[in-house]
Design a protein around this motif. Sequence first.
Motif, mmCIF file in Angstrom:
data_model
loop_
_atom_site.group_PDB
_atom_site.id
_atom_site.type_symbol
_atom_site.label_atom_id
_atom_site.label_comp_id
_atom_site.label_asym_id
_atom_site.label_seq_id
_atom_site.Cartn_x
_atom_site.Cartn_y
_atom_site.Cartn_z
ATOM 1 N N LEU A 126 0.833 -1.198 0.000
ATOM 2 C CA LEU A 126 0.000 0.000 0.000
ATOM 3 C C LEU A 126 0.868 1.249 0.000
ATOM 4 N N PRO A 127 0.523 2.240 -0.813
ATOM 5 C CA PRO A 127 1.336 3.457 -0.891
ATOM 6 C C PRO A 127 1.141 4.339 0.327
ATOM 7 N N GLY A 128 2.208 5.106 0.618
ATOM 8 C CA GLY A 128 2.107 6.044 1.736
ATOM 9 C C GLY A 128 1.408 7.325 1.347
ATOM 10 N N ASN A 129 1.604 7.766 0.095
ATOM 11 C CA ASN A 129 0.995 9.020 -0.381
ATOM 12 C C ASN A 129 1.415 10.228 0.441
ATOM 13 N N GLY A 130 2.466 10.039 1.261
ATOM 14 C CA GLY A 130 2.929 11.152 2.063
ATOM 15 C C GLY A 130 2.069 11.461 3.251
ATOM 16 N N HIS A 131 1.086 10.600 3.603
ATOM 17 C CA HIS A 131 0.162 10.895 4.690
ATOM 18 C C HIS A 131 0.454 10.071 5.942
ATOM 19 N N ARG A 132 1.024 8.875 5.763
ATOM 20 C CA ARG A 132 1.184 8.005 6.917
ATOM 21 C C ARG A 132 2.199 8.563 7.907
ATOM 22 N N ASP A 133 3.236 9.251 7.393
ATOM 23 C CA ASP A 133 4.242 9.789 8.303
ATOM 24 C C ASP A 133 3.661 10.808 9.257
ATOM 25 N N THR A 134 2.768 11.654 8.778
ATOM 26 C CA THR A 134 2.218 12.712 9.619
ATOM 27 C C THR A 134 1.157 12.191 10.573
ATOM 28 N N SER A 135 0.446 11.147 10.176
ATOM 29 C CA SER A 135 -0.628 10.653 11.023
ATOM 30 C C SER A 135 -0.152 9.648 12.059
ATOM 31 N N GLY A 136 1.064 9.131 11.911
ATOM 32 C CA GLY A 136 1.561 8.144 12.849
ATOM 33 C C GLY A 136 1.252 6.723 12.439
ATOM 34 N N SER A 137 0.388 6.528 11.452
ATOM 35 C CA SER A 137 0.041 5.170 11.052
ATOM 36 C C SER A 137 1.194 4.489 10.326
ATOM 37 N N ASP A 138 2.135 5.262 9.768
ATOM 38 C CA ASP A 138 3.293 4.664 9.126
ATOM 39 C C ASP A 138 4.117 3.873 10.141
ATOM 40 N N PHE A 139 4.247 4.422 11.327
ATOM 41 C CA PHE A 139 4.973 3.712 12.390
ATOM 42 C C PHE A 139 4.267 2.416 12.747
#
Length: 988
Positions: A655-668
């Motif tokens: 699944l792509p990050g689209n540059g949003h997961r880092d800011t929302s914390g869900s990437d972690f």
Amino acid sequence: MFNLGSFFPYKAVSLGDLKRRSLAPYVLSVESWETLDSRPDIRALQEFCQLHGLHTLDLSQNPLSGEIPKELGKLEAMERLYISGTHISGPIPRELSQMHSLIYLFLPDNDLEGPMPGELGRLQLLQELHLSQNRLSGAIPKELGQMETLQKLELSANQLEGEIPKELGQLKSLRMLSLAQNRLQGRIPQELEQLRFLQELILSKNELQGSSEEIASILQSMRLEVLDLGHNSFAGELNEWRAEVVQELQLLDLSHNKFFGNLSRFVEIFCSLSPPGGSLLELRLNHNRFTGEMPPCLMQFSNLNFLALNNNRLRGSLPPIHASELVVLALHKNKLSGVLPESLHHLKRLGVLTLHENSIGGPISGLNLSTACMDNSKFRIEGMGCVRLRALVEEKGLKLHHIDPHDPVHQLKQIYANCPTLMGCDRAGTANLTLHRNRFSCAVPKSLGSSKISGLVIMGNMLGSGRELNFSWIRPEEKQSFLYYSKEVWTSNQVVIAGFVLLFFFGALCYQPRQRLEASFPHLNFGTGARVASANLGVLKSARITTLLALPLLLLFWASGNYYECSPLLWQSTAANSSVEPLAGLGVISCWCTMLFLFRTLFASMPMRQKERQRRSTRHGCVWRIRRLLAWGCWVCIVTALSLPSILFSCAQSLPGNGHRDTSGSDFMFKLVYHATPLLIVVIDVVLAAKLSTKYCDFSGIKADRLLMTFRLFAAWLLPLLITVVLDENCLSVWKMTWSVCQPGSPEHKYFDWNIYEEEILDTDRDICTLSQSWWSDGRCSRAIVGNLTSLLLQKLLVRSTLYPLALWLTWQGSRLEEAGTECHSGRHLKLFGFNTTNALAPLQQMSFLTTQFELLAFWTPLVPLLSFGVLGVASANLLILDLALWSFRIQLPSNEVNQLAALSRSYLSFAHSAGCCFQLWHAFGSQMYGRYILLIFSIAVMNPWATRFLPLKAARRYFWAEVEKASQTEFIEMAVQMDEPAGSVHF
């Protein structure tokens, strides 16, 4: 206001200057149609033209509307009439045929409609007729063949229908015939071969038909410079052309037709010219059915600057490319293989390179792209192309490169967009590079990082070397970590490698105790423990033999694993990176056939318990079957919900990050789940799986061990496999539904819409966001499944064979042995804080666990040979845990009915083996492996129900299952006694 009239040696005036004799005009430029829309002005205009000898009327690029006044036909002395780029509409007046002195009639780029008047054929002095880019309809008048002096006939971009009139063959002086972008049908009339002075024949984007022989016959007497037959329905093999026909050709467009045959046979005509290729500047053969390899001679054409061979069926490697003038090289959507030739580095003018959707591999090297700068050879404005415009610019000393490209003048915008060489190429766009969906690998060279490139290179390749791609020319929308060899993949590989080192060390320490256990367990008769231990020994023996067969398979994968040259280490040890070379393919097929025979014999010889025989022979009603089917459906839903870690693992890979997961914390959270999934699967398996299966067994009546096996199947690899098929870039690519590029209306949606003038290269919706039609047949999806699941499967086995035994031993050290129960079949366990810590050793858990190990061996070992080592380690560790529990901690395994009925499932394993066989066949045929038909024939011979008559089942029973049968007999006798049944009522 800019006007093409300024290129001619005439001076433009308006009607307001009609009485100013000092101007001595030759061209009249009218700025308002209303001033010309009345008879008095027409008379005044006619008198003025006669008085001053006016021969040219230029009304182009004015805000005109309405219809062309019929009164213009009274200007009989007029030689040139220019009305282009306006909003005039309606039909072409027949009265224009009264302008007997007309030499040039230019009415392009308007809103004229209706049929062409046949009366235009009366203009006997007419040399050029331009009516393109209107809405003219109907048939082309046959009367046009009467204009013997006509040199240029331009009727493109209209709605003309019918056939091309054969009367056009009477236009002996014709040099240019353009009928493109209409609705013409039928064949090219044979009479056109009489046009011996014809230089440009443009019939593209119609519905014309015909064979290659007919075309060759028509062209045999011509010396064309431009031949454009693209976007029609011509067909045939191009092998009838002669060198004399192509000697003067500068542009040849046969694209978007149905031509077929070996490309080399057609190209050799041009190769025979001197220099090679003759005068050819552009060659477009794309969207046809050409086959064969790329002709080496074609890549040496000295004048060639545009080559489009995309969307054909070309095979083989790219030859060395020495066509130094190449600006555009389009080879995408073929079946090319090999690596990029180093000679690409010497093409200094190359600005567009499209190689996507081939099988070209190796590193991206030898590229030195520059800013693309090339004129549109098909561009025409008032009958002039870029070459003619350049000549006029040089003749008049104009400096167009100082003109603002955002000037509102329509003609200037067209010239600026289609003739960049007029501007000195200082404002040309970026270079375009498409390499996606190939087999490129290794790090991206730094030489490309500084180029002015717009690239689409990552998807479907294995670029990278375990580090983030930081090149600015790769758009952030494509730099998703799961699309390349990223840091996450590198870390996962290192964890598995370190785990295997630990596993081999642990196995070396426990070798002698395990040998003693194997020798002692078959001769013991101490209840359910004997059957569990004997089944474990069956897994050990199977894993040993499988490991012996997997060793040559592993060596073959490592030695010939060149599908991705710089793939991760685990990929290189699997079928995901296997080669299609003959010897390697035959070796792999031989190992697969041997394993297929082994597991078919192993599972067919597995003893079937009496209870299972009785249940198979019992017939049930329709209501019972429906209830059972619903119960299984509910269980699948429950298992899917509890398999969330496996699902998230696959999603984190796809699944792509689209540059949003880092800011929302869900990437972690995604990364945490990605690395912790193998441990979470084992924990859920140990803590929840058995208890939930037992409870659901009481509710549904389905055997608890079958429920538990299904639970483990879903969590271990089935759900990750299905999610990989759905989401992965090389399969269904459903991940793109969450990608910003594929969201209509998003700013990124048009990033990858690329055209080379009117030739479309990429369309975001069609070529990037739409499912590839060959995903299931080209071997990419099966490779992606094997490669993506290898790490998960190996990490899970490593956790089970190392961390899990250690955690159990530490837990048992702090646990207390409970007192023996009054009923011997209730068992005796270790407890810690009131919780049972030995549930994992119950026959229900053990038998389902051992069944899943057999399943891994049968399904995955042919694809991932390292799994056999993992299963061998797991079986060894499990045997040691069992010995430690029974002898050192003195626990007693439960022998109640739920645990007593638990057994290895022959039907389940046979189904898993059949599914694995189908997967191997899918991969073999998709990857075009040598020997794939041998595998197909062998699979049919071994897997059919009658093959059991010829399999060595007795030998397999003696070696693998003798102890299991003996232990099973003892257990049935014990169960019969406990249930107060006569022992003789139990049959074996």
